[in-house]
Design an enzyme around this catalytic site. Structure first.
Site, PDB file in Angstrom:
ATOM      1  N   ALA A  10       0.867  -1.393   0.176  1.00  0.00           N
ATOM      2  CA  ALA A  10       0.014   0.045  -0.114  1.00  0.00           C
ATOM      3  C   ALA A  10       0.793   1.185  -0.061  1.00  0.00           C
ATOM      4  O   ALA A  10       0.404   2.381   0.613  1.00  0.00           O
ATOM      5  CB  ALA A  10      -0.852  -0.102   1.246  1.00  0.00           C
ATOM      6  N   ARG A  16      -4.250   8.184  -9.989  1.00  0.00           N
ATOM      7  CA  ARG A  16      -5.525   8.538 -10.842  1.00  0.00           C
ATOM      8  C   ARG A  16      -6.727   8.864  -9.873  1.00  0.00           C
ATOM      9  O   ARG A  16      -7.961   9.035 -10.278  1.00  0.00           O
ATOM     10  CB  ARG A  16      -5.825   7.239 -11.422  1.00  0.00           C
ATOM     11  CG  ARG A  16      -4.962   7.142 -12.891  1.00  0.00           C
ATOM     12  CD  ARG A  16      -5.099   5.852 -13.424  1.00  0.00           C
ATOM     13  NE  ARG A  16      -4.203   4.980 -12.788  1.00  0.00           N
ATOM     14  CZ  ARG A  16      -4.231   3.452 -12.996  1.00  0.00           C
ATOM     15  NH1 ARG A  16      -4.957   3.105 -13.938  1.00  0.00           N
ATOM     16  NH2 ARG A  16      -3.486   2.670 -12.273  1.00  0.00           N
ATOM     17  N   GLN A  73       8.360   1.874   2.482  1.00  0.00           N
ATOM     18  CA  GLN A  73       9.081   1.978   1.127  1.00  0.00           C
ATOM     19  C   GLN A  73       9.091   3.224   0.695  1.00  0.00           C
ATOM     20  O   GLN A  73       8.127   4.109   0.609  1.00  0.00           O
ATOM     21  CB  GLN A  73       8.304   1.081   0.116  1.00  0.00           C
ATOM     22  CG  GLN A  73       8.876   1.052  -1.064  1.00  0.00           C
ATOM     23  CD  GLN A  73       8.066   0.503  -2.432  1.00  0.00           C
ATOM     24  OE1 GLN A  73       6.897   0.949  -2.096  1.00  0.00           O
ATOM     25  NE2 GLN A  73       8.494  -0.012  -3.337  1.00  0.00           N
ATOM     26  N   THR A  79       6.612  -3.043  -7.129  1.00  0.00           N
ATOM     27  CA  THR A  79       6.061  -4.088  -6.246  1.00  0.00           C
ATOM     28  C   THR A  79       6.900  -5.299  -5.709  1.00  0.00           C
ATOM     29  O   THR A  79       6.731  -5.488  -4.337  1.00  0.00           O
ATOM     30  CB  THR A  79       4.712  -4.866  -6.980  1.00  0.00           C
ATOM     31  OG1 THR A  79       5.306  -5.584  -7.966  1.00  0.00           O
ATOM     32  CG2 THR A  79       3.659  -4.062  -7.235  1.00  0.00           C
ATOM     33  N   GLY A 141      -1.533  -7.563 -15.442  1.00  0.00           N
ATOM     34  CA  GLY A 141      -0.372  -8.454 -16.091  1.00  0.00           C
ATOM     35  C   GLY A 141      -1.139  -9.771 -16.566  1.00  0.00           C
ATOM     36  O   GLY A 141      -2.141 -10.199 -15.780  1.00  0.00           O
ATOM     37  N   LYS A 351     -31.258  19.765  20.310  1.00  0.00           N
ATOM     38  CA  LYS A 351     -29.855  19.726  20.331  1.00  0.00           C
ATOM     39  C   LYS A 351     -29.319  19.761  21.981  1.00  0.00           C
ATOM     40  O   LYS A 351     -29.869  20.392  22.785  1.00  0.00           O
ATOM     41  CB  LYS A 351     -29.157  21.174  19.839  1.00  0.00           C
ATOM     42  CG  LYS A 351     -27.675  20.986  19.732  1.00  0.00           C
ATOM     43  CD  LYS A 351     -27.019  22.203  20.089  1.00  0.00           C
ATOM     44  CE  LYS A 351     -26.833  22.847  21.630  1.00  0.00           C
ATOM     45  NZ  LYS A 351     -26.354  24.029  21.592  1.00  0.00           N
ATOM     46  N   TYR A 387     -29.115  31.015  23.694  1.00  0.00           N
ATOM     47  CA  TYR A 387     -27.630  31.707  23.422  1.00  0.00           C
ATOM     48  C   TYR A 387     -28.023  33.178  23.437  1.00  0.00           C
ATOM     49  O   TYR A 387     -28.765  33.922  23.032  1.00  0.00           O
ATOM     50  CB  TYR A 387     -27.626  31.207  22.120  1.00  0.00           C
ATOM     51  CG  TYR A 387     -26.226  31.910  21.574  1.00  0.00           C
ATOM     52  CD1 TYR A 387     -25.095  31.641  22.275  1.00  0.00           C
ATOM     53  CD2 TYR A 387     -26.172  32.605  20.314  1.00  0.00           C
ATOM     54  CE1 TYR A 387     -23.801  31.964  22.220  1.00  0.00           C
ATOM     55  CE2 TYR A 387     -24.884  33.023  19.884  1.00  0.00           C
ATOM     56  CZ  TYR A 387     -23.758  32.855  20.841  1.00  0.00           C
ATOM     57  OH  TYR A 387     -22.525  33.245  20.329  1.00  0.00           O
ATOM     58  N   SER A 405     -48.391  27.118  23.751  1.00  0.00           N
ATOM     59  CA  SER A 405     -47.801  27.015  22.194  1.00  0.00           C
ATOM     60  C   SER A 405     -47.324  28.439  22.156  1.00  0.00           C
ATOM     61  O   SER A 405     -47.652  29.458  22.890  1.00  0.00           O
ATOM     62  CB  SER A 405     -48.912  27.000  21.290  1.00  0.00           C
ATOM     63  OG  SER A 405     -49.666  25.762  21.220  1.00  0.00           O
ATOM     64  N   ALA A 423     -50.116  30.476  26.529  1.00  0.00           N
ATOM     65  CA  ALA A 423     -49.596  30.519  25.263  1.00  0.00           C
ATOM     66  C   ALA A 423     -48.953  31.806  25.001  1.00  0.00           C
ATOM     67  O   ALA A 423     -49.347  32.957  25.381  1.00  0.00           O
ATOM     68  CB  ALA A 423     -50.774  30.136  24.009  1.00  0.00           C
TER      69      ALA A 423
HETATM   70  C1  UD1 Z   1       0.255  -4.959 -10.271  1.00  0.00           C
HETATM   71  C2  UD1 Z   1       0.972  -6.572 -11.337  1.00  0.00           C
HETATM   72  C3  UD1 Z   1       0.027  -6.929 -12.231  1.00  0.00           C
HETATM   73  C4  UD1 Z   1      -1.231  -7.160 -11.693  1.00  0.00           C
HETATM   74  C5  UD1 Z   1      -2.054  -5.761 -11.064  1.00  0.00           C
HETATM   75  C6  UD1 Z   1      -3.216  -6.205 -10.099  1.00  0.00           C
HETATM   76  C7  UD1 Z   1       3.276  -6.104 -10.911  1.00  0.00           C
HETATM   77  C8  UD1 Z   1       4.567  -5.876 -11.499  1.00  0.00           C
HETATM   78  N1  UD1 Z   1       2.164  -5.933 -11.632  1.00  0.00           N
HETATM   79  O1  UD1 Z   1       0.049  -4.013 -11.551  1.00  0.00           O
HETATM   80  O2  UD1 Z   1       0.348  -7.984 -12.685  1.00  0.00           O
HETATM   81  O3  UD1 Z   1      -2.212  -7.554 -12.924  1.00  0.00           O
HETATM   82  O4  UD1 Z   1      -0.977  -5.348 -10.063  1.00  0.00           O
HETATM   83  O5  UD1 Z   1      -3.893  -5.413  -9.813  1.00  0.00           O
HETATM   84  O6  UD1 Z   1       3.348  -6.380  -9.588  1.00  0.00           O
HETATM   85  N2  UD1 Z   1       2.918  -0.719  -4.783  1.00  0.00           N
HETATM   86  C9  UD1 Z   1       3.924  -0.271  -3.771  1.00  0.00           C
HETATM   87  N3  UD1 Z   1       5.083   0.018  -4.054  1.00  0.00           N
HETATM   88  C10 UD1 Z   1       5.401   0.133  -5.352  1.00  0.00           C
HETATM   89  C11 UD1 Z   1       4.636  -0.352  -6.385  1.00  0.00           C
HETATM   90  C12 UD1 Z   1       3.252  -0.633  -5.984  1.00  0.00           C
HETATM   91  O7  UD1 Z   1       3.507  -0.549  -2.602  1.00  0.00           O
HETATM   92  O8  UD1 Z   1       6.745   0.529  -5.850  1.00  0.00           O
HETATM   93  C13 UD1 Z   1       1.452  -1.218  -4.149  1.00  0.00           C
HETATM   94  C14 UD1 Z   1       0.474  -0.248  -4.780  1.00  0.00           C
HETATM   95  O9  UD1 Z   1       0.205   0.661  -3.565  1.00  0.00           O
HETATM   96  C15 UD1 Z   1      -0.811  -1.389  -5.116  1.00  0.00           C
HETATM   97  C16 UD1 Z   1       0.057  -2.575  -5.571  1.00  0.00           C
HETATM   98  O10 UD1 Z   1       1.123  -2.571  -5.232  1.00  0.00           O
HETATM   99  O11 UD1 Z   1      -1.361  -1.557  -3.868  1.00  0.00           O
HETATM  100  C17 UD1 Z   1       0.004  -2.655  -7.030  1.00  0.00           C
HETATM  101  O12 UD1 Z   1       0.674  -1.506  -7.750  1.00  0.00           O
HETATM  102  P1  UD1 Z   1       0.173  -0.999  -9.086  1.00  0.00           P
HETATM  103  O13 UD1 Z   1       1.217   0.337  -9.394  1.00  0.00           O
HETATM  104  O14 UD1 Z   1      -1.269  -0.722  -8.896  1.00  0.00           O
HETATM  105  O15 UD1 Z   1       0.480  -2.201  -9.886  1.00  0.00           O
HETATM  106  P2  UD1 Z   1      -0.236  -2.588 -11.226  1.00  0.00           P
HETATM  107  O16 UD1 Z   1       0.771  -2.008 -12.322  1.00  0.00           O
HETATM  108  O17 UD1 Z   1      -1.616  -2.335 -11.303  1.00  0.00           O
HETATM  109 CA    CA Z   2      -3.135  -1.557  -9.860  1.00  0.00          CA
END
Ligand code: UD1
Ligand code: CA
Length: 454
Positions: A10, A16, A73, A79, A141, A351, A387, A405, A423
């Site tokens: 996360a 977006r 991170q 990921t 993916g 209130k 008040y 009333s 009243a």
């Molecule tokens: C990733 C998968 C993809 C899959 C998709 C499903 C990889 C390379 N790809 O792609 O195959 O279909 O999820 O939703 O893993 N995150 C981090 N640190 C980072 C990058 C991401 O914590 O450096 C977290 C994001 O907060 C998110 C999750 O990892 O919760 C997925 O990251 P995101 O960038 O959405 O990956 P996708 O490109 O969607």
């Molecule tokens: Ca994603």
């Protein structure tokens, strides 16, 4: 073997969402999306949960309470890199297995996570990937299989046309052998279209190494939906809304039209209560048995006893004991505490007021900062003038008092037990028990006025 462990990714920016708030804090049915992921993990018996945080992490920590361990991170390098940050914490689980999933997939259910874990353990796989078959796989993916099964996962940006035509996608949810995960993460390189360390490459490295890699196809592909923008947020909220209402209905609550009823995940409702259309129940609201709520009523952080009826009204941070009735068109604000059988009628605002058993405020009143006894009748159009421009002052009204009333009660003020107010009075002085107070101009009739007018 150690405890069951899960890692939640996360650290993403959630670009977006176009928001200053970290993505995983956006709410569905009143609950931040990451809580659904954590709750599903706990329901699937994941005893230990590590959450990888980055952007806005300090804010996210607040909703994770004490049930998760947090790692950061600091640089977003993909990921795979995100999971690397959890490796030191993972050491204690060597020899066991580990779930990895994303913080932005709030529709995944505990039963699915359990199935994934069980298949992984039963097949003695080194990695098991939760996949989904979807008609429009763009952005995900792709699952590339060969004679031996899953060979690799190719990201959209790295895929050729043949790979892009594959409809089975990676949901971003996996089960790994901790030992193998540890080993293969160290071998990742960021040589790909995005220059990132892909967690998905761990799967490829395992397959290349001849290790067992499995997939589990999600029965309900919609459950894999990740939230990237506010359209997907609304769609996912709709799914949760229906799930929540279904649970209430199966537990004995009548919901006349689930399509336009909004109940937060945190709300509790007793048996045989009937919810009419247009009702919004939010926050820590608790509703008793045999209540009738709505239509068109919003109740926030309030507690209603059994048999309460509320019609076309708005109630916030209030407590209503059994058999009270409210509405139509009334507003009960913070600090309202009603004893059994209190009646609040139409166009009444209350209130920070306590009202004793069987008291009534039936029409068009404002009652604030008041302590009202039992069996009190507040006439139509009564206003507590609480008040004075600087301070809020208290109005006390004794048991059995009758307020005529259109009375103004200028606080601070004490109206005695059994007192009676004529009243149209503007009352500025305390009234003793059982007294009659009249505080208004005397009526004077001028005879034959009509003839003299011109
Ligand atoms: C990733 C998968 C993809 C899959 C998709 C499903 C990889 C390379 N790809 O792609 O195959 O279909 O999820 O939703 O893993 N995150 C981090 N640190 C980072 C990058 C991401 O914590 O450096 C977290 C994001 O907060 C998110 C999750 O990892 O919760 C997925 O990251 P995101 O960038 O959405 O990956 P996708 O490109 O969607
Ligand atoms: Ca994603």
């Amino acid at each position: 073997m150690g405890k069951n462990i899960a890692i939640v990714l996360a650290a993403g920016l959630g670009t977006r969402m176009k928001s200053k708030k970290p993505k995983v804090l956006h709410e569905l049915c009143g609950v931040p999306m990451i809580r659904y992921v954590i709750d599903a993990l706990k329901a699937a018996d994941m005893e230990d949960i590590i959450v990888v945080l980055g952007y806005g992490g300090e804010e996210v920590e607040k909703v994770l309470e004490k049930d998760c361990r947090i790692v950061y991170q600091r640089e977003r390098l993909g990921t795979g890199h995100a999971v690397m940050q959890a490796l030191p914490e993972l050491q204690a689980y060597d020899g066991g297995n580990c779930l990895v999933l994303c913080g932005d997939t709030p529709l995944l259910q505990a039963a699915t996570l359990r199935l994934l874990w069980e298949k992984h353990v039963k097949t003695k796989a080194q990695a098991t990937v939760l996949t989904a078959e979807i008609s429009d796989p763009s952005g995900y993916g792709r699952i590339i299989k060969g004679a031996q099964g899953l060979e690799r996962i190719v990201e959209e940006k790295d895929a050729n046309d043949r790979e892009k035509s594959v409809n089975e996608v990676n949901t971003g949810t996996y089960c790994f052998s901790v030992t193998e995960l540890n080993d293969k993460l160290k071998k990742l390189t960021p040589v790909n279209a995005q220059g990132e360390y892909y967690l998905t490459d761990v799967v490829r490295l395992l397959a290349e190494d001849g290790k067992r890699v499995e997939t589990l196809l999600l029965e309900e592909p919609a459950d894999a939906q990740g939230i990237n923008n506010r359209l997907q947020l609304a769609e996912a909220e709709k799914v949760w809304r229906q799930r929540i209402i279904k649970v209430h209905m199966l537990e004995g609550v009548t919901v006349i039209n689930p399509e336009n009823t909004y109940i937060d995940a945190t709300v509790k409702i007793g048996q045989d209560t009937v919810i009419y259309p247009g009702v919004i129940l939010q926050g820590k609201t608790v509703i008793g048995e045999n209540c009738i709520i709505g239509p068109n009523t919003r109740i926030v952080d309030s507690c209603l006893g059994d048999g309460v009826k509320v019609d076309y009204s708005y109630i916030v941070e209030a407590k209503l004991a059994a058999d009270c009735t409210v509405g139509p068109f009334s507003y009960l604000r913070s600090g309202t505490e009603l004893s059994p059988r209190v009646k609040i009628g139409g166009f009444v605002e209350v209130k920070k007021t306590q009202a004793g058993e069987d008291s009534k405020i039936p029409h068009l009143s404002y009652v604030g900062d008041s302590i009202i006894g039992k069996d009190v009748n507040i006439g139509a159009g009564t206003i507590t003038c609480n008040y004075d421009g600087n301070n809020k002052n208290i109005t006390e009204i004794g048991d059995g008092a009758f307020v005529g009333s259109n009375t103004n009660l200028v606080a601070p003020l004490k109206v005695g037990k059994g007192a009676y107010i004529g009243a149209g009075s503007t009352v500025t002085k305390n009234i003793p028990d059982d007294a009659l107070a009249i505080a208004r101009g005397r009526q004077k009739n001028i005879a034959n006025w009509k003839g003299k007018e011109k």
